[in-house]
Write a protein that holds these residues in place. Structure first.
Motif, PDB file in Angstrom:
ATOM      1  N   LEU A 143       8.728   9.102  -0.496  1.00  0.00           N
ATOM      2  CA  LEU A 143       8.466   8.319   0.615  1.00  0.00           C
ATOM      3  C   LEU A 143       7.830   9.000   1.602  1.00  0.00           C
ATOM      4  CD1 LEU A 143       8.807   5.241   1.698  1.00  0.00           C
ATOM      5  CD2 LEU A 143      10.749   6.278   2.883  1.00  0.00           C
ATOM      6  N   VAL A 144       8.011  10.414   2.086  1.00  0.00           N
ATOM      7  CA  VAL A 144       7.527  11.173   2.780  1.00  0.00           C
ATOM      8  C   VAL A 144       6.164  11.632   2.615  1.00  0.00           C
ATOM      9  CG1 VAL A 144       7.653  13.141   4.451  1.00  0.00           C
ATOM     10  CG2 VAL A 144       9.731  11.625   4.198  1.00  0.00           C
ATOM     11  N   PHE A 145       6.004  12.184   1.370  1.00  0.00           N
ATOM     12  CA  PHE A 145       5.032  12.833   0.644  1.00  0.00           C
ATOM     13  C   PHE A 145       3.729  11.985   1.145  1.00  0.00           C
ATOM     14  CE2 PHE A 145       1.930  14.256  -2.782  1.00  0.00           C
ATOM     15  CZ  PHE A 145       1.946  15.377  -2.011  1.00  0.00           C
ATOM     16  N   PRO A 146       3.691  10.664   0.497  1.00  0.00           N
ATOM     17  CA  PRO A 146       2.204   9.987   0.518  1.00  0.00           C
ATOM     18  C   PRO A 146       2.255   9.554   1.935  1.00  0.00           C
ATOM     19  CG  PRO A 146       3.947   8.543  -0.363  1.00  0.00           C
ATOM     20  CD  PRO A 146       4.659   9.802  -0.246  1.00  0.00           C
ATOM     21  N   CYS A 147       3.175   9.493   2.908  1.00  0.00           N
ATOM     22  CA  CYS A 147       2.845   9.341   4.333  1.00  0.00           C
ATOM     23  C   CYS A 147       2.049  10.232   5.121  1.00  0.00           C
ATOM     24  CB  CYS A 147       4.301   8.998   4.875  1.00  0.00           C
ATOM     25  SG  CYS A 147       5.049   7.321   4.670  1.00  0.00           S
ATOM     26  N   VAL A 148       2.406  11.538   4.712  1.00  0.00           N
ATOM     27  CA  VAL A 148       1.688  12.768   5.095  1.00  0.00           C
ATOM     28  C   VAL A 148       0.427  12.587   4.785  1.00  0.00           C
ATOM     29  CG1 VAL A 148       1.763  15.403   4.838  1.00  0.00           C
ATOM     30  CG2 VAL A 148       3.843  14.047   5.289  1.00  0.00           C
ATOM     31  N   LEU A 149       0.199  12.403   3.337  1.00  0.00           N
ATOM     32  CA  LEU A 149      -0.987  12.348   2.874  1.00  0.00           C
ATOM     33  C   LEU A 149      -1.916  11.511   3.455  1.00  0.00           C
ATOM     34  CD1 LEU A 149      -0.521  12.819  -1.032  1.00  0.00           C
ATOM     35  CD2 LEU A 149      -1.219  14.487   0.541  1.00  0.00           C
ATOM     36  N   ILE A 150      -1.387  10.191   3.729  1.00  0.00           N
ATOM     37  CA  ILE A 150      -2.357   9.118   4.359  1.00  0.00           C
ATOM     38  C   ILE A 150      -2.598   9.644   6.102  1.00  0.00           C
ATOM     39  CG2 ILE A 150      -2.071   6.950   5.583  1.00  0.00           C
ATOM     40  CD1 ILE A 150      -0.249   6.045   3.203  1.00  0.00           C
ATOM     41  N   LEU A 151      -1.720  10.338   6.447  1.00  0.00           N
ATOM     42  CA  LEU A 151      -2.031  10.859   7.908  1.00  0.00           C
ATOM     43  C   LEU A 151      -2.994  12.053   7.742  1.00  0.00           C
ATOM     44  CD1 LEU A 151      -1.308  11.288  10.682  1.00  0.00           C
ATOM     45  CD2 LEU A 151       0.600  12.776  10.374  1.00  0.00           C
ATOM     46  N   VAL A 152      -2.879  12.756   6.889  1.00  0.00           N
ATOM     47  CA  VAL A 152      -4.017  14.128   6.379  1.00  0.00           C
ATOM     48  C   VAL A 152      -5.353  13.169   6.409  1.00  0.00           C
ATOM     49  CG1 VAL A 152      -4.846  15.645   5.010  1.00  0.00           C
ATOM     50  CG2 VAL A 152      -2.429  15.493   5.876  1.00  0.00           C
ATOM     51  N   GLY A 153      -5.317  12.179   5.488  1.00  0.00           N
ATOM     52  CA  GLY A 153      -6.620  11.740   5.183  1.00  0.00           C
ATOM     53  C   GLY A 153      -7.349  10.853   6.268  1.00  0.00           C
ATOM     54  N   VAL A 154      -6.286  10.166   7.201  1.00  0.00           N
ATOM     55  CA  VAL A 154      -6.925   9.234   8.435  1.00  0.00           C
ATOM     56  C   VAL A 154      -7.496  10.477   9.348  1.00  0.00           C
ATOM     57  CG1 VAL A 154      -6.093   8.237  10.614  1.00  0.00           C
ATOM     58  CG2 VAL A 154      -5.412   7.571   8.202  1.00  0.00           C
ATOM     59  N   LEU A 155      -7.004  11.482   9.422  1.00  0.00           N
ATOM     60  CA  LEU A 155      -7.282  12.745  10.440  1.00  0.00           C
ATOM     61  C   LEU A 155      -8.513  13.506   9.872  1.00  0.00           C
ATOM     62  CD1 LEU A 155      -3.889  14.506  11.597  1.00  0.00           C
ATOM     63  CD2 LEU A 155      -5.469  12.832  12.865  1.00  0.00           C
TER      64      LEU A 155
ATOM     65  N   LEU B 295      -8.514   4.093   5.034  1.00  0.00           N
ATOM     66  CA  LEU B 295      -7.358   3.209   4.536  1.00  0.00           C
ATOM     67  C   LEU B 295      -7.927   2.363   3.598  1.00  0.00           C
ATOM     68  CD1 LEU B 295      -5.556   2.577   8.138  1.00  0.00           C
ATOM     69  CD2 LEU B 295      -4.837   4.345   6.143  1.00  0.00           C
ATOM     70  N   HIS B 296      -9.065   2.015   3.605  1.00  0.00           N
ATOM     71  CA  HIS B 296      -9.797   1.161   2.620  1.00  0.00           C
ATOM     72  C   HIS B 296     -10.235   1.659   1.483  1.00  0.00           C
ATOM     73  CE1 HIS B 296      -9.623  -2.253   5.501  1.00  0.00           C
ATOM     74  NE2 HIS B 296      -9.876  -1.457   6.289  1.00  0.00           N
ATOM     75  N   ARG B 297     -10.322   3.095   1.406  1.00  0.00           N
ATOM     76  CA  ARG B 297     -10.498   3.939  -0.116  1.00  0.00           C
ATOM     77  C   ARG B 297      -9.498   3.588  -0.922  1.00  0.00           C
ATOM     78  NH1 ARG B 297     -14.884   7.422   1.024  1.00  0.00           N
ATOM     79  NH2 ARG B 297     -14.038   8.624  -0.770  1.00  0.00           N
ATOM     80  N   GLY B 298      -9.901   4.267  -2.224  1.00  0.00           N
ATOM     81  CA  GLY B 298      -9.115   4.020  -3.274  1.00  0.00           C
ATOM     82  C   GLY B 298      -7.861   4.829  -3.241  1.00  0.00           C
ATOM     83  N   ARG B 299      -8.251   5.982  -2.715  1.00  0.00           N
ATOM     84  CA  ARG B 299      -6.958   6.890  -2.730  1.00  0.00           C
ATOM     85  C   ARG B 299      -5.950   6.671  -1.918  1.00  0.00           C
ATOM     86  NH1 ARG B 299      -9.448  11.321  -0.700  1.00  0.00           N
ATOM     87  NH2 ARG B 299      -7.957  12.303   0.722  1.00  0.00           N
ATOM     88  N   ALA B 300      -6.410   6.022  -0.695  1.00  0.00           N
ATOM     89  CA  ALA B 300      -5.408   5.696   0.443  1.00  0.00           C
ATOM     90  C   ALA B 300      -4.670   4.571   0.039  1.00  0.00           C
ATOM     91  CB  ALA B 300      -6.147   5.156   1.681  1.00  0.00           C
ATOM     92  N   CYS B 301      -5.309   3.550  -0.953  1.00  0.00           N
ATOM     93  CA  CYS B 301      -4.664   2.450  -1.292  1.00  0.00           C
ATOM     94  C   CYS B 301      -3.426   2.755  -2.417  1.00  0.00           C
ATOM     95  CB  CYS B 301      -5.472   1.363  -2.129  1.00  0.00           C
ATOM     96  SG  CYS B 301      -6.593   0.577  -0.896  1.00  0.00           S
ATOM     97  N   CYS B 302      -3.871   4.027  -3.326  1.00  0.00           N
ATOM     98  CA  CYS B 302      -2.901   4.575  -4.083  1.00  0.00           C
ATOM     99  C   CYS B 302      -1.752   5.219  -3.439  1.00  0.00           C
ATOM    100  CB  CYS B 302      -3.573   5.389  -5.031  1.00  0.00           C
ATOM    101  SG  CYS B 302      -2.788   5.644  -6.591  1.00  0.00           S
ATOM    102  N   GLN B 303      -2.026   5.656  -2.424  1.00  0.00           N
ATOM    103  CA  GLN B 303      -0.983   6.495  -1.592  1.00  0.00           C
ATOM    104  C   GLN B 303      -0.019   5.357  -1.048  1.00  0.00           C
ATOM    105  OE1 GLN B 303      -3.450   8.710   1.040  1.00  0.00           O
ATOM    106  NE2 GLN B 303      -3.645  10.455  -0.376  1.00  0.00           N
TER     107      GLN B 303
END
Length: 215
Positions: free
Chosen positions: A98-110, A11-19
């Motif tokens: 709204l849904v798409f980046p939420c899915v990407l954040i979840l994928v990244g966290v996992l 969540l502190h990575r650049g990609r997550a911040c962008c998402q």
């Protein structure tokens, strides 16, 4: 443990911040679209007052009565129905964004990209597709709105309200619609940035995966 720490670090990575920025922009687009598709305002009949019409937003009784009041109501309803499909389409797009980046954040966290780096290339492709698709979507949005504002219904409605001294019923884009367009442009740039960050992270993950094999 260490696994939970790694997940939080994403969540502190650049990609997550962008998402997360994409989530915020999509939420704002959704709000602006709902405002655009909301009630057209205008006058509502009050039968108890014998045909006098009440101005919803101004809180004052209007000079409309009889045929003028009924005509105002009809024009309000027709104008609202003209804008409704555009607003619904914009809200649907905002909801998907709204849904798409939420899915990407979840994928990244996992940590899916770490276990399956090729996912980042898929993510990059999807982000580019969304960014490019935003251009015709914005064109359709503004072209459709301008068609409504240039319609005879809007022109007659504007003239009717102006004849009674009420302003704010102009046949032109209002703030929420302009804001939705600007937010859409910002979202497109955010997705392009996400695509670039996904490629960078893919290279990093690929290099780290190759290191044990080189030892």
């Amino acid at each position: 443990g260490s696994l939970e720490r790694r997940r939080c670090l994403y969540l502190h990575r650049g990609r997550a911040c962008c998402q997360m920025m994409e989530v915020l922009l999509a939420a704002l687009i959704l709000v602006c679209s709902s405002v655009s598709g909301g009630s057209a305002g205008g006058y509502t009949g009050l039968p108890a007052l014998g045909g006098i019409y009440y101005y919803q937003y101004g809180g004052a009784y209007s000079g409309f009565s009889g045929a003028d009041g009924e005509r105002a109501q009809q024009l309000d309803q027709r104008f609202y129905l003209l804008k409704l499909p555009i607003a619904r389409a914009a809200m649907a797009v905002g909801g998907c964004l709204l849904v798409f980046p939420c899915v990407l954040i979840l994928v990244g966290v996992l940590r899916v990209p770490w276990h399956f780096p090729a996912w980042l290339l898929i993510e990059c492709t999807l982000c580019i597709a969304i960014a490019v698709g935003t251009v015709p979507a914005l064109y359709y949005f503004f072209h459709s709105l301008l068609s409504v504002y240039n319609s005879s219904v809007c022109k007659e409605r504007e003239q009717l309200y102006q004849s009674k001294g009420y302003q704010g019923f102009w046949c032109s884009l209002h703030g929420a619609e302009i804001a939705a367009g600007l937010l859409g442009c910002m979202a497109a740039m955010a997705y392009l940035l996400s695509a670039g960050l996904a490629v960078r992270d893919y290279r990093t993950a690929h290099e780290q995966k190759q290191k044990p094999l080189q030892l």
